[in-house]
Design an enzyme around this catalytic site. Sequence first.
Site, PDB file in Angstrom:
ATOM      1  N   SER A  85      -4.407  -1.353   0.592  1.00 24.92           N
ATOM      2  CA  SER A  85      -3.421  -2.351   0.996  1.00 24.92           C
ATOM      3  C   SER A  85      -4.133  -3.613   1.459  1.00 24.92           C
ATOM      4  O   SER A  85      -4.992  -3.566   2.342  1.00 24.92           O
ATOM      5  CB  SER A  85      -2.544  -1.791   2.123  1.00 24.92           C
ATOM      6  OG  SER A  85      -1.499  -2.669   2.445  1.00 24.92           O
ATOM      7  N   ALA A  86      -3.743  -4.764   0.888  1.00 23.29           N
ATOM      8  CA  ALA A  86      -4.486  -6.008   1.113  1.00 23.29           C
ATOM      9  C   ALA A  86      -4.441  -6.483   2.556  1.00 23.29           C
ATOM     10  O   ALA A  86      -5.413  -7.067   3.047  1.00 23.29           O
ATOM     11  CB  ALA A  86      -3.948  -7.101   0.187  1.00 23.29           C
ATOM     12  N   HIS A  87      -3.341  -6.270   3.268  1.00 23.04           N
ATOM     13  CA  HIS A  87      -3.265  -6.816   4.618  1.00 23.04           C
ATOM     14  C   HIS A  87      -4.176  -6.083   5.597  1.00 23.04           C
ATOM     15  O   HIS A  87      -4.355  -6.519   6.730  1.00 23.04           O
ATOM     16  CB  HIS A  87      -1.820  -6.835   5.132  1.00 23.04           C
ATOM     17  CG  HIS A  87      -1.273  -5.485   5.487  1.00 23.04           C
ATOM     18  ND1 HIS A  87      -0.710  -4.636   4.567  1.00 23.04           N
ATOM     19  CD2 HIS A  87      -1.180  -4.857   6.676  1.00 23.04           C
ATOM     20  CE1 HIS A  87      -0.300  -3.541   5.173  1.00 23.04           C
ATOM     21  NE2 HIS A  87      -0.578  -3.643   6.456  1.00 23.04           N
ATOM     22  N   CYS A 128       4.992   7.794  24.355  1.00 21.86           N
ATOM     23  CA  CYS A 128       5.726   6.829  25.175  1.00 21.86           C
ATOM     24  C   CYS A 128       5.962   5.510  24.454  1.00 21.86           C
ATOM     25  O   CYS A 128       6.774   4.705  24.889  1.00 21.86           O
ATOM     26  CB  CYS A 128       4.950   6.540  26.460  1.00 21.86           C
ATOM     27  SG  CYS A 128       4.094   7.930  27.153  1.00 21.86           S
ATOM     28  N   GLY A 138       0.812  -1.201   0.000  1.00 28.64           N
ATOM     29  CA  GLY A 138       0.000   0.000   0.000  1.00 28.64           C
ATOM     30  C   GLY A 138       0.849   1.256   0.000  1.00 28.64           C
ATOM     31  O   GLY A 138       0.510   2.259  -0.635  1.00 28.64           O
ATOM     32  N   THR A 139       1.965   1.211   0.710  1.00 31.29           N
ATOM     33  CA  THR A 139       2.873   2.363   0.735  1.00 31.29           C
ATOM     34  C   THR A 139       3.424   2.640  -0.655  1.00 31.29           C
ATOM     35  O   THR A 139       3.484   3.786  -1.099  1.00 31.29           O
ATOM     36  CB  THR A 139       4.023   2.109   1.723  1.00 31.29           C
ATOM     37  OG1 THR A 139       3.492   2.066   3.050  1.00 31.29           O
ATOM     38  CG2 THR A 139       5.073   3.210   1.647  1.00 31.29           C
ATOM     39  N   GLN A 155      -7.944   1.873   5.023  1.00 31.59           N
ATOM     40  CA  GLN A 155      -8.713   1.455   6.189  1.00 31.59           C
ATOM     41  C   GLN A 155     -10.188   1.205   5.891  1.00 31.59           C
ATOM     42  O   GLN A 155     -10.851   0.477   6.621  1.00 31.59           O
ATOM     43  CB  GLN A 155      -8.591   2.504   7.302  1.00 31.59           C
ATOM     44  CG  GLN A 155      -7.223   2.583   7.944  1.00 31.59           C
ATOM     45  CD  GLN A 155      -6.856   1.318   8.707  1.00 31.59           C
ATOM     46  OE1 GLN A 155      -7.713   0.530   9.087  1.00 31.59           O
ATOM     47  NE2 GLN A 155      -5.568   1.109   8.923  1.00 31.59           N
TER      48      GLN A 155
END
Length: 461
Positions: free
Chosen positions: A194-196, A320, A69-70, A177
């Site tokens: 993005s498939a994942h 954090c 996807g990136t 998303q």
Amino acid sequence: MPYFDAASAAPLHPVARQALLASLDEGWADPARLYREGRRARMLLDAAREAAAEAVGCRADELVFTPSGTRAVHTGVSGALAGRRRVGNRLVVSAVEHSSVLHAAEAHAAAGGSVTEVPVDRSGAVEAGAFAAALDGNTALACLQSANHEVGTEQPVARAAAACREAGVPLLVDAAQSLAWGPVAEGWSLLTASAHKWGGPAGVGLLAVRKGVRFAPQGPADERESGRAPGFENLPAIVAAAASLRAVRAEAEAEGARLRALVDRIRTRVPELVPDVEVVGDPVRRLPHLVTFSCLYVDGETLLHELDREGFSVSSGSSCTSSTLTPSHVLRAMGVLSEGNVRVSLPAGTAEEDVDRFLAVLPGVVARVRERLGAPVAAPAPAAGSGPLVVDSLGKRCPIPVIELAKVIGDVPVGGTVTVLADDEAARLDIPAWCEMRGQEYVGEEPSPRGGTAYVVRRLG
């Protein structure tokens, strides 16, 4: 062990597993070859492209598969900017885009281009009018995600697309998303996913470019995937990605309604069970499976570790939990509390009993972490002293500056001030958020002569 981080990576869908195993036997050959094995592989690739294009809402010849996807985002942004370089060099993005979009924007700026970030409101949504106002005759491309990856807020894509169309600017939508839950509103020019994120295998991205959009792929030319995704296609993963996208779309309405009810339970119950909690993101216009909340006086990394020990896998945007010790750019843009941040994103099939057990476990986990950090457990008593106080929290990380502020606020009279010296970037978000949650006045900030920043808080009656 309940896995509550589907927004990072959804578990492999059963249909994806079946398709992956089958295509390992049938789709190993080069789909560019004309012999029998190559033709069989080509048929699988064409069928996968047709299925994915149907889910996206585009023509099959407008869609290519990328290695991630990136990579789809980077290819889409660079290709659209290059294709419209004679128009202008301005890129418009929202302040809460995925890091892949913002990294592409940084590369564009480093190469001499111009980047405009459109701010968001406290729910994480772009104001459509502000997005439209950022477009001008020098704008080559605009980017707006369909829904936010950290807080779930849906963006006004249809209105942004209408504004882009009026301005003659192509709109790239990052739908990573949201694509599992339904098609993106009409009007976009480029779309990535993005498939994942929907239960397909990792290593497969989608890039759709509408016909008529000026697009010039960057980098060495390649004959595969219309020259937009160089290299040999990972055909088994592509087939599995397309099959699982079709499967999750068929389940989306029923499963989305079921998960939305579970998320609504979390949104309602967490503030009732845990004191000093801020639930962030739009309560209505949001993804059905995702909720984010932040807990005062809590170290986010410790909170995640404790929840993991209890058997729950969640994510966080707290400073954090990052190597940079700065809050996520999404929480920063929204101006909400960042310390003790927890993102719960439920995968398909999440059991109601797991959500109930999470709600039963969370209060004790937060209480233990707060006790370990010495957080206050009661509201400040009437002031016993007078005059302003200075709290030196230089060199201390979240949530210590806020804890030390909470401990001393009762030592000043009503109308008196406490100045907190801090060099942790999270304090810029968390101290104003603490004031809003505790009914105190945030006066402002100024440079500290000792380094860092001085944050001034006035005690109210």
